[in-house]
Design an enzyme around this catalytic site. Structure first.
Site, short mmCIF file in Angstrom:
data_model
loop_
_atom_site.label_atom_id
_atom_site.label_comp_id
_atom_site.label_asym_id
_atom_site.label_seq_id
_atom_site.Cartn_x
_atom_site.Cartn_y
_atom_site.Cartn_z
N GLY A 103 0.83 -1.19 0.00
CA GLY A 103 0.00 0.00 0.00
C GLY A 103 0.87 1.25 0.00
O GLY A 103 2.06 1.19 0.31
N CYS A 104 0.27 2.36 -0.35
CA CYS A 104 1.06 3.59 -0.46
C CYS A 104 1.58 4.01 0.91
O CYS A 104 2.77 4.32 1.04
CB CYS A 104 0.25 4.69 -1.12
SG CYS A 104 -1.38 4.97 -0.41
N TYR A 105 0.73 4.02 1.93
CA TYR A 105 1.22 4.41 3.26
C TYR A 105 2.29 3.42 3.76
O TYR A 105 3.35 3.85 4.24
CB TYR A 105 0.07 4.47 4.27
CG TYR A 105 -0.88 5.64 4.10
CD1 TYR A 105 -0.41 6.94 4.03
CD2 TYR A 105 -2.25 5.45 4.03
CE1 TYR A 105 -1.28 8.02 3.90
CE2 TYR A 105 -3.14 6.52 3.89
CZ TYR A 105 -2.65 7.81 3.83
OH TYR A 105 -3.50 8.86 3.71
N GLU B 151 2.61 11.87 -0.77
CA GLU B 151 2.34 11.26 0.52
C GLU B 151 3.54 11.52 1.41
O GLU B 151 4.69 11.36 0.99
CB GLU B 151 2.15 9.76 0.32
CG GLU B 151 1.37 9.14 1.42
CD GLU B 151 0.77 7.84 0.95
OE1 GLU B 151 -0.33 7.85 0.38
OE2 GLU B 151 1.42 6.81 1.13
#
Lengths: 344, 344, 344, 344
Positions: free
Chosen positions: A149-151, A242
């Site tokens: 996932g991006c996070y 992010e």
């Protein structure tokens, strides 16, 4: 040149699918062979995407119309659950999945966090968690690569070397995360309208975001003990980007921590430990596969602040997927991913 | 109606000065008697500010041209150091200072954090720290009111009731803060250009922001013990708004914490404890003097997440200054401050 | 004080409805008696709107649940067609409609541009076109006031005095318009997602926007001859604001044109002719009922450039609606509308 | 591979200089040999630019420290006047200038619009106006290439084929232009602060922008008669992107006009005539060297609306500069410029 790698992109009408196509267009070894989007099958990419209005691309099809035998690599850019259901029927091509379906090792954890039983639990054992910089050895033989996932990508790039070195505590890791709106996808929700998001900021999924078990799984494995994190994501009025700010407990001074990170990433083409004192910023990596990381002293004794920034759609999604494909197939990892960040 | 309150705004060419004028224009008891801006003396507000292009206002003057005898209340909207130097010469009017100069009780702490000796240490004893909801008793007789910094306002509104109730620990308070760009003022810095900030986010002053000692001073006083906070502010691409996300240690469950906040603010016109589960957002308070607060359970046992949002230029600055003036002079606190938030 | 004016807002779940409620909250003579939103009936405004999360307001109801006998003024904030259908059944209250349904005098023109026959053509004769500054005489006795579209408001404020003075040609009026995204409403369209609009600009409805016949109707009436305009609107990444740039043919020099505008608006509280050379900007009027206008020389002989800016949701919609109500009921027009613009 | 082209970038601390470096980094034939920025000489690009914080690049030097004998191509990214003064002393390398200094053929016109005499009028005869698609024949032998201004690039790509075909009138061309803020450069002006520009739009340089004589020069030359345009630029809250909306007089129907554009650009790799009805948008070309163009019918008989969009820093500046270098040196024009647009 090796013969072209024929790829299929499942879910090419979403943002991660589109960004994968964007990157594939300039990858010297990729041939875009099929693009699926069940709800928009029969439409052209030109009609679905502004930036492809003038780019020749295959027509969107239904996924079940794709001839798997003609495909070398399938990129799954579908929502969770739908992804596992479909990919379990793909026989032949290597699979790189960008959904959440193959990231968690335990089907039970998946069921708890993703509202339902896993569609293809038997495949979980065949999946490699594809944070490229920590997964290289396993990629060449992987049948399925689960892109993080991006996070988790941003968090793990910042913390894994410190956890591995036992330089920070496994408890009381407090993560504050900021994401651009593309992280919410292209689905029609009032919350994602320009007017709801612009000139504003707010937290969401406070204390219960689905990326938490994924972060904890990977940190725990490297730490050799259970790690639990406090995690609060926020939506920021920007398209991409992010940034995670992580307060950790440590007995090391900041120079030691910086040294650990620098040593770990010295040879990495995409992960950059900034000079002491330089704050990571999303503008440093916009549109690129690069990640920037740094660590700062806190005034509170026994604490440090680790910060990392990525482009959520590139290193946090489609770029890392291509980096994984490169590693999987023996290409230089940077192939097709060398664009510098776009600033301003 | 009481006779008009004649005010002078020192530093009317900055954002806090301008927002004070904006609010004063519709305050039924205020007469704007003097506006100073030494570097722009002789210019009209219409030439300095787009939104006053068509609004009749006094000409900008030098501060030393103001006849203090004709002024009831002086609002100091100057940078720190310049503020104390000038205000120490103001005899007669009540003083409401929006700079940092009278917030810290100890001149030594001030000197450490603000790069130099305090210009008027003798005045510190005459200053009231004007977080209105916690300062009312002292305001009517105060000679100087020091309006809190924008970050301290949001932080303290969220934490003070919990600290007073001993419901949260004095240690390991981790604050993550997000601010709109107006917080950086109108000065010419490359870092504040649109192109440097838009479509991006980054932290700054990591672990060493000047609002830290102010936060700790007020928390420590209410806690009856030393409090040290981890504090990381970030710049978000929006004009106005501030949101703080605070992870605290606690033995209480979230319902208790919510109850403490709700009880404390039940009668407050500007501080609103949201219903359980509703996330504070800057869009809830944009352009208004309102603050929103809530508390959430963390998955980590023994922790909770307190979140607060304000408009940094209003409740975090000029609005609270007028609220303080109202309280100081015996007017209803909401006078001139009743505008609802602007959304979208 | 006169006794409260009891208002109903139909369509309180849309942006114009919400901004009407925002303004009504601080109007000293208004009592918000009913709020309708058929699809969200039974929900609270607090659950539907972030900025009303802490504001006590009536529950949303279905429109057919409203007791018209208890209402003094109905504000119609519904989509076109739905508005006429519903308002034709409202007997008793004065009606101020913000939809397009009562703006065009000819039902045939309406049918051509709005995809279907008018739902209540008999009412058209009872409607006053409510560009307040040009409609005052008719407002006190009007049964229905049709508030102008946002684009027509800005265009007409800039051009009507010049057309009336025969100072500009009726032909070759070229209008370029820029609008914030709130003009598109709160409906779920992919085109209005943050990620589709932010960091970008594009034209839409090129040469066929529905505000064209409305602009031409009003200009033609004042000109005493048919006027046809070229009109191209563009979507700009901002929440609020509208700016029109209009190239006109003229035999007058710019000082004459400026004089005509200045003379016409000298006594107007909300329309401001800027000093020569000062460019109108949406930031001058954000969140307020003010409009700014100016005229510039073009290098092309025989041409001039007229520019006007408003907040599309206030002077272009809900603010003007309240201004019309004030005029209709004999209140000072500025009642409840005196807030200065919000900048930054 | 041909041997590397050694380039010097003069003015590498500005946005066009930085974007040139960004593109040069992935150009397979370019070696970045020297970067100058007199005011920042001795600093690293990493310290001056966020996106180069981790990119190895030559140190910034003074321009007079560069050894011209070691340079193949000089890119001038300096402000006007400074550019001509410096470039007149560059002997040896081919010169590609991105300033305004070599765009106008007449020194007198330059003096009138750029506030002073031209610093090197003798060089004007050696300069080629480098709108690549219309300048190819002259590029291989050019000593100096003057890259068009950003607005002229967009305007001319839309209008030149129509003017050449005598399909539109030479009079009454009304151009409305929208630009992202990077067009204003990185200099410290209050007007370019985030807070002055965000959530807002305004026109500037109304009727007197310096790109007007350049547009008229090129249109007049192709039209064979004097062309004068009305031109109003506006500043839009986005980093990059430029869109021009041009109302023209014509006897042709829109299909003919579309056909002329399509025919002219059929073989162009970077200029794309969109399908009928599809509106050009800056998001179609963000970060790329592509341009999109289309033409629309106006309701006013005898008029049409031509619209074009580019990224002002790429096709409108640094990208076109590299495209010109490619053409000048016999490389495929698309070399190093193949990145697709970045969306969202």
């Amino acid at each position: 040149m090796i013969s072209p790698i024929r790829i299929a992109v499942l879910g090419a009408s979403g943002y991660t699918g589109a960004d994968l196509v964007r990157l594939a267009l300039t990858h010297p070894n990729i041939e875009i062979a099929a693009l699926s989007a069940n709800a928009k099958a029969g439409q052209t990419m030109a009609s679905v995407w502004p930036h492809f209005a003038y780019v020749p691309l295959p027509m969107l099809t239904r996924a079940d119309e794709i001839d798997w035998g003609s495909i070398d690599v399938v990129f799954g850019c579908l929502p969770h659950a739908a992804s596992a259901a479909l990919l379990s029927e793909v026989i032949g091509p290597r699979i790189i999945d960008l959904s959440a379906d193959f990231r968690l090792r335990e089907a039970a954890t998946y069921a708890e966090w993703y509202d339902g039983a896993h569609a293809a639990p038997a495949l979980l054992d065949h999946a490699v968690y594809g944070l490229t910089e920590f997964a290289r050895a396993a990629l060449p033989t992987a049948r399925i690569v689960a892109c993080p996932g991006c996070y988790p990508t941003a968090v793990l790039l910042g913390l894994l070397p410190l956890v591995e070195a036992r330089a920070i505590g496994a408890e009381r890791i407090t993560i504050n995360a900021l994401s651009g709106v593309s992280g919410a996808g292209r689905s029609l929700k009032e919350a994602n309208l320009f007017t709801e998001v612009a000139e504003a900021v707010h937290p969401y999924a406070i204390g219960r975001h689905r990326h938490m078990p994924e972060i904890e799984q990977e940190l725990s494995q490297r730490a050799g003990q259970a790690v639990t994190v406090s995690f609060t994501p926020h939506l920021v009025p920007m398209n991409r980007g992010e940034l995670v700010t992580m307060v950790v407990e440590t007995n090391c001074d900041v120079a030691e921590l910086h040294g650990i990170l620098e040593h770990r990433y010295a040879a990495e083409p995409f992960v950059h430990v900034l000079a002491p004192g330089v704050a990571p910023a999303t503008r440093m990596v916009r549109g690129s596969n690069h990640a920037v990381v740094n660590v700062f002293a806190d005034r509170v004794p026994g604490r440090a602040i680790v910060i990392a920034a990525i482009d959520n759609l590139v290193k946090g999604s489609s770029g890392q997927a291509i980096q994984n494909m490169n590693a999987m197939l023996g290409l230089p990892e940077t192939t097709g991913l060398q664009a510098a960040a776009l600033f301003p």
